[in-house]
Design a protein around this motif. Structure first.
Motif, mmCIF file in Angstrom:
data_model
loop_
_atom_site.group_PDB
_atom_site.id
_atom_site.type_symbol
_atom_site.label_atom_id
_atom_site.label_comp_id
_atom_site.label_asym_id
_atom_site.label_seq_id
_atom_site.Cartn_x
_atom_site.Cartn_y
_atom_site.Cartn_z
ATOM 1 N N GLN A 269 69.414 46.396 62.737
ATOM 2 C CA GLN A 269 68.461 45.284 62.764
ATOM 3 C C GLN A 269 67.053 45.798 62.470
ATOM 4 O OE1 GLN A 269 69.203 41.884 63.765
ATOM 5 N NE2 GLN A 269 67.165 41.444 63.020
ATOM 6 N N LYS A 270 66.673 46.921 63.055
ATOM 7 C CA LYS A 270 65.332 47.476 62.854
ATOM 8 C C LYS A 270 65.124 47.897 61.397
ATOM 9 C CE LYS A 270 61.411 48.730 64.627
ATOM 10 N NZ LYS A 270 60.436 47.716 64.942
ATOM 11 N N ASP A 271 66.105 48.600 60.819
ATOM 12 C CA ASP A 271 65.973 49.009 59.421
ATOM 13 C C ASP A 271 65.996 47.805 58.482
ATOM 14 O OD1 ASP A 271 65.555 51.685 59.894
ATOM 15 O OD2 ASP A 271 67.616 52.283 59.444
ATOM 16 N N LEU A 272 66.728 46.753 58.852
ATOM 17 C CA LEU A 272 66.730 45.538 58.049
ATOM 18 C C LEU A 272 65.310 44.978 57.962
ATOM 19 C CD1 LEU A 272 68.305 43.356 56.489
ATOM 20 C CD2 LEU A 272 68.598 42.181 58.669
ATOM 21 N N SER A 273 64.597 44.955 59.079
ATOM 22 C CA SER A 273 63.208 44.490 59.079
ATOM 23 C C SER A 273 62.323 45.416 58.254
ATOM 24 C CB SER A 273 62.672 44.405 60.510
ATOM 25 O OG SER A 273 63.360 43.408 61.215
ATOM 26 N N ARG A 274 62.562 46.700 58.352
ATOM 27 C CA ARG A 274 61.754 47.659 57.591
ATOM 28 C C ARG A 274 61.928 47.481 56.093
ATOM 29 N NH1 ARG A 274 63.682 52.169 61.790
ATOM 30 N NH2 ARG A 274 61.897 52.076 63.220
ATOM 31 N N THR A 275 63.105 47.028 55.668
ATOM 32 C CA THR A 275 63.331 46.873 54.226
ATOM 33 C C THR A 275 62.421 45.808 53.619
ATOM 34 O OG1 THR A 275 65.168 45.294 54.476
ATOM 35 C CG2 THR A 275 65.733 47.666 54.335
ATOM 36 N N LEU A 276 61.882 44.908 54.426
ATOM 37 C CA LEU A 276 60.923 43.930 53.906
ATOM 38 C C LEU A 276 59.716 44.643 53.298
ATOM 39 C CD1 LEU A 276 60.912 41.295 56.803
ATOM 40 C CD2 LEU A 276 61.887 41.003 54.524
ATOM 41 N N VAL A 277 59.173 45.605 54.040
ATOM 42 C CA VAL A 277 58.013 46.370 53.576
ATOM 43 C C VAL A 277 58.432 47.334 52.469
ATOM 44 C CG1 VAL A 277 56.273 48.076 54.247
ATOM 45 C CG2 VAL A 277 56.804 46.169 55.777
ATOM 46 N N LEU A 278 59.536 48.021 52.673
ATOM 47 C CA LEU A 278 59.972 49.019 51.695
ATOM 48 C C LEU A 278 60.253 48.387 50.335
ATOM 49 C CD1 LEU A 278 62.311 51.222 53.927
ATOM 50 C CD2 LEU A 278 59.871 51.522 53.439
ATOM 51 N N ARG A 279 60.801 47.176 50.315
ATOM 52 C CA ARG A 279 61.081 46.487 49.045
ATOM 53 C C ARG A 279 59.779 46.223 48.286
ATOM 54 N NH1 ARG A 279 64.854 46.528 45.999
ATOM 55 N NH2 ARG A 279 66.303 46.022 47.642
ATOM 56 N N ILE A 280 58.730 45.822 48.988
ATOM 57 C CA ILE A 280 57.442 45.563 48.339
ATOM 58 C C ILE A 280 56.903 46.839 47.699
ATOM 59 C CG2 ILE A 280 55.028 44.914 48.759
ATOM 60 C CD1 ILE A 280 56.173 43.130 51.094
ATOM 61 N N VAL A 281 56.978 47.946 48.432
ATOM 62 C CA VAL A 281 56.490 49.223 47.909
ATOM 63 C C VAL A 281 57.350 49.672 46.730
ATOM 64 C CG1 VAL A 281 56.039 51.651 48.459
ATOM 65 C CG2 VAL A 281 55.491 49.867 50.136
ATOM 66 N N LEU A 282 58.653 49.556 46.854
ATOM 67 C CA LEU A 282 59.562 49.957 45.777
ATOM 68 C C LEU A 282 59.287 49.159 44.501
ATOM 69 C CD1 LEU A 282 62.026 51.614 44.836
ATOM 70 C CD2 LEU A 282 63.470 49.777 45.733
ATOM 71 N N GLU A 283 59.139 47.843 44.630
ATOM 72 C CA GLU A 283 58.874 47.015 43.455
ATOM 73 C C GLU A 283 57.528 47.343 42.832
ATOM 74 O OE1 GLU A 283 59.538 42.940 44.634
ATOM 75 O OE2 GLU A 283 61.707 43.242 44.674
ATOM 76 N N ARG B 160 40.748 54.513 48.200
ATOM 77 C CA ARG B 160 41.819 53.641 48.717
ATOM 78 C C ARG B 160 43.001 54.469 49.178
ATOM 79 N NH1 ARG B 160 43.714 48.868 45.167
ATOM 80 N NH2 ARG B 160 45.227 50.471 44.758
ATOM 81 N N THR B 161 43.676 53.959 50.198
ATOM 82 C CA THR B 161 44.917 54.568 50.666
ATOM 83 C C THR B 161 46.062 53.674 50.227
ATOM 84 O OG1 THR B 161 43.812 55.518 52.580
ATOM 85 C CG2 THR B 161 46.192 55.311 52.708
ATOM 86 N N VAL B 162 47.058 54.286 49.599
ATOM 87 C CA VAL B 162 48.210 53.522 49.117
ATOM 88 C C VAL B 162 49.481 54.031 49.789
ATOM 89 C CG1 VAL B 162 47.122 52.953 46.919
ATOM 90 C CG2 VAL B 162 48.493 55.018 47.101
ATOM 91 N N LEU B 163 50.504 53.223 49.687
ATOM 92 C CA LEU B 163 51.785 53.534 50.324
ATOM 93 C C LEU B 163 52.786 53.980 49.271
ATOM 94 C CD1 LEU B 163 51.856 50.333 52.541
ATOM 95 C CD2 LEU B 163 51.155 52.641 53.242
ATOM 96 N N GLN B 164 53.605 54.946 49.632
ATOM 97 C CA GLN B 164 54.684 55.404 48.758
ATOM 98 C C GLN B 164 55.948 55.583 49.583
ATOM 99 O OE1 GLN B 164 53.091 59.001 46.989
ATOM 100 N NE2 GLN B 164 52.460 57.855 45.182
ATOM 101 N N LEU B 165 57.082 55.345 48.946
ATOM 102 C CA LEU B 165 58.358 55.589 49.609
ATOM 103 C C LEU B 165 58.578 57.089 49.739
ATOM 104 C CD1 LEU B 165 60.819 53.081 47.917
ATOM 105 C CD2 LEU B 165 59.930 52.984 50.225
ATOM 106 N N SER B 166 59.066 57.502 50.880
ATOM 107 C CA SER B 166 59.477 58.893 51.073
ATOM 108 C C SER B 166 60.907 59.028 50.545
ATOM 109 C CB SER B 166 59.451 59.237 52.564
ATOM 110 O OG SER B 166 60.484 58.531 53.231
ATOM 111 N N PRO B 167 61.410 60.244 50.417
ATOM 112 C CA PRO B 167 62.829 60.389 50.034
ATOM 113 C C PRO B 167 63.765 59.626 50.982
ATOM 114 C CG PRO B 167 61.691 62.473 49.767
ATOM 115 C CD PRO B 167 60.714 61.541 50.451
ATOM 116 N N ASP B 168 63.476 59.660 52.296
ATOM 117 C CA ASP B 168 64.312 58.908 53.242
ATOM 118 C C ASP B 168 64.199 57.396 52.995
ATOM 119 O OD1 ASP B 168 65.248 61.198 54.466
ATOM 120 O OD2 ASP B 168 63.937 61.025 56.223
ATOM 121 N N GLY B 169 63.010 56.931 52.616
ATOM 122 C CA GLY B 169 62.825 55.517 52.303
ATOM 123 C C GLY B 169 63.621 55.112 51.075
ATOM 124 N N ARG B 170 63.630 55.986 50.069
ATOM 125 C CA ARG B 170 64.419 55.707 48.863
ATOM 126 C C ARG B 170 65.910 55.661 49.193
ATOM 127 N NH1 ARG B 170 61.020 55.585 44.960
ATOM 128 N NH2 ARG B 170 59.155 56.849 45.078
#
Length: 174
Positions: free
Chosen positions: A37-51, A110-120
């Motif tokens: 459930q927690k990682d499902l919520s995290r994918t909301l943010v991760l999807r935005i960064v990935l796209e 500016r500070t930007v966000l990037q996916l880590s290898p674990d995020g990918r």
């Protein structure tokens, strides 16, 4: 419990909203590679960064300033939440090891966000999970029904994105 089929076009169209509310819950189905459930919520943010990362000048529209870079403020705008909420969501993803903060290549202030290898890896696993859930849910559909639903769902999402990106003052399409 027996479901009543909508009888009129209005009943069918009125049923779409509640149906969309149920879609996200289907992501928790116990299928291949279950997601917490927690990682499902995290994918909301991760999807935005990935796209955003996939929308780099090499991969997407040229000439966009900051294309491929996403900030906490952009996450807030995309999710339609207060920046403080987005900041907590991003901090959670960073703490979990799925995101990193880096200096912008276009503007070092500016500070930007990037996916880590674990995020990918989580996003790849989530993609496999979503595909498995779709196949499980639509197992009794014909291939034509599955492909038509997928095509129309993607068309719907593209239309939704177009509305989100319209200029201020532009009316909604009729």
């Amino acid at each position: 419990m027996t479901k009543r089929e909508p009888k009129t076009a209005d009943e069918l169209l009125d049923a779409v909203g509640p149906a969309f509310g149920k879609l996200r819950r289907s992501s928790l189905l116990e299928v291949e590679d279950p997601i917490s459930q927690k990682d499902l919520s995290r994918t909301l943010v991760l999807r935005i960064v990935l796209e955003a990362e996939q929308n780099t000048p090499e991969n997407g529209p040229a000439g966009q300033s900051g294309a491929g870079e996403i900030t906490v403020g952009a996450v807030a705008r995309h999710l339609g939440v207060d920046p403080s909420v987005a900041s907590r969501m991003v901090t959670d993803c960073i703490s979990a090891g799925y995101l990193t903060r880096t200096a912008s290549q276009q503007d070092g202030r500016r500070t930007v966000l990037q996916l880590s290898p674990d995020g990918r890896e989580l996003m790849a696993r989530f993609g496999r999970h979503q595909r498995s859930a779709f196949e499980c849910i639509t197992a009794d559909w014909t291939e034509q029904e599955r492909l038509e639903f997928a095509r129309l769902m993607l068309k719907y999402v593209d239309s939704q994105d177009a509305l989100r990106h319209r200029l201020p003052g532009e009316g909604a399409p009729r």
